[in-house]
Design a protein around this motif. Sequence first.
Motif: not given
Length: 261
Positions: A14-23, A30-40
Amino acid sequence: MLYTLLSNKGFLVGLIICVLLVAGGLLYQESVKRDIREQEVRTARFLQQLDTNKPSRAAQHAEPTVPEEAGQVDVPIVSDDGSETVSEPAVLSIDDANFVDVEADMAKDTSATDEVPISPYGVSLYGFGPFPEIPPDYPDQDAWSETRVRTMAPNHELLSRVRIKLWNQGTQTRGAVFKDDYGLVYPILDGVVYYKRSLSVGPGHEGVSSRFLTSNATDDKYGDDITEVIHSGKGILPPNLTFYEFPDGGIDPYEFLGLSR
């Protein structure tokens, strides 16, 4: 107690799954932020271009290579009177009243040329040489019909020749427009937008006048966003679109076809 928890396999899984989900969530954010910056950045560059009001640049002759389905739209040609006095944005599409369909333009008296024997694949009346072969999947199979050739204006013929050559090169246009102002042919393609933005001055006509030309599919999907960005200088530039400010993006038919003027 901590040792008991760590030695519990269920707890560790359960701990490993939780860490993977958070990561994973952080990476996606970060990917979404990068796409928004490029579009701006893209939008900022486009808006800066609108504000510069540079003189008309030399026409680009690069040939678009966007694959299309065989279009069902008749080839139109421009008959613009050049007036740009409206203060509200106007959308120019291949159905716009400023563009006259080839078929409609050819509904004039042909009695003066009835004696000229012309076959569907004959030779141009304007010295452009033999008519090119029409591709089997080309939407206008009557491009060189006898009736049409007899009544065809030079610009109509050049427009059809350009479109057929583009089609043979793999660019299946939705249509094409001949702009007399520039002497250029503008192929209609999904994802390609030609626009003009100018300041209107005069009683009752103050403000920005903006017009753009694109395919019906692109207009249906992005028309409001395109109008907002071009007319008001606000909003987000629609993705995956190519913008040309008139006269850019047009094709010189003589140069493209290898014809002498």
